[in-house]
Write an enzyme that holds these catalytic residues in place. Structure first.
Site: not given
Ligand code: KIV
Length: 277
Positions: A114, A45-46, A189, A84, A116
């Protein structure tokens, strides 16, 4: 060659091979990242602040995340691709969260998702249990969880808690619960090395660190930080190239060629005529 499976990730982990994961958000970069030899590609989600022009990960929608993940899958053949789950796509109810997670596998072709988890995070643990039960592999993400930036007061390291701290105890407890619920791996992280070591030693799935020091079973970075795309530099990352300046120089040369009449030349034309400019 077939795609990397969770099983082969676990075999590499058991053999002590450090795992490499990078983010990618589109087919073009995913192809290059795969050629570089990573084990896993995270469609993070980055994307929010590295691809979509937002100033954080918060605004990223399910449709954007699924579309990016599908592009990454199309651009690759071997890497395990992990989608994510963006802010708000899980947590409201188990049913809605399961529906959203399912989209990453069904519509995008990802190999897992993934999500959080806040320290404690009972509801997320329950969700992980449900997802893994129905066959959706889950990578956990603990430590700094940027989706909670509004609660935490920014995407900042939460202190420098050491391995004997209450924070470390809670993280170990959260990690253990997530593993019990079925996560195949855990991203850690922005914690101190001592905390990351405690967590990594407490669980029997590969831990993948970002800003968690040298003690995790693998490392993940945001591809823009690795390639020098974007002005911001982070001490937790390492820049291996300066694509910003390579791209800017190439574009400036193209503009100059066009203005000076050097591009296109006869070799770029179909059936060139005798054009004197
Ligand atoms: O969204 C992302 O890129 C992440 C990484 C920083 C682990 O969650």
């Amino acid at each position: 060659m077939s795609r990397t499976t969770i099983r082969s990730i676990h075999s590499r982990y058991e053999e002590g091979v450090p795992l490499a994961m990078l983010t990618a958000y589109d087919a073009t970069f995913a192809r290059l990242v795969e050629r570089g030899g990573v084990d896993m590609i995270l469609v993070g989600d980055s994307a929010g602040d590295n691809q979509l022009g937002y100033d954080s990960t918060i605004p990223v929608t399910m449709d954007q995340a699924v579309s990016n993940t599908a592009a990454v899958v199309r651009g690759t053949e071997q890497a395990l691709v992990i989608g994510d789950m963006p802010f708000g796509s899980y947590g409201a109810s188990i049913e809605r969260s399961v529906e959203n997670a399912t989209r990453f596998l069904k519509e995008a072709g990802a190999g897992g998702v993934k999500l959080e988890t806040a320290p404690g995070g009972e509801r997320t643990v329950e969700l992980v249990e449900r997802l893994t039960e129905i066959g959706i592999p889950v990578q956990g993400h603990i430590g700094l969880t940027p989706q909670r930036r509004h609660e935490l007061g920014g995407a900042v390291v939460q202190g420098r808690a050491g391995p004997a701290s209450e924070y470390a105890d809670r993280l170990v407890q959260t990690a253990s619960r997530l593993v019990e619920a079925g996560v195949f791996s855990l991203v850690i992280e922005a914690t101190t090395e001592g905390v990351a070591k405690r967590v990594s030693e407490a669980v029997d799935v590969p831990t993948i660190g970002i800003g968690a020091g040298r003690v995790t079973d693998g490392q993940v970075l945001v591809v823009n930080d690795v390639l020098g795309l974007g002005e911001q530099e982070y001490s937790l990352a390492k820049r291996y190239a300066d694509l910003d300046s390579i791209v800017e120089t190439a574009v400036a040369e193209f503009v100059s060629d066009v203005r000076q009449g050097r591009f296109p030349d006869a070799t770029n034309a179909y059936d060139p005529i005798d054009a004197d400019r």
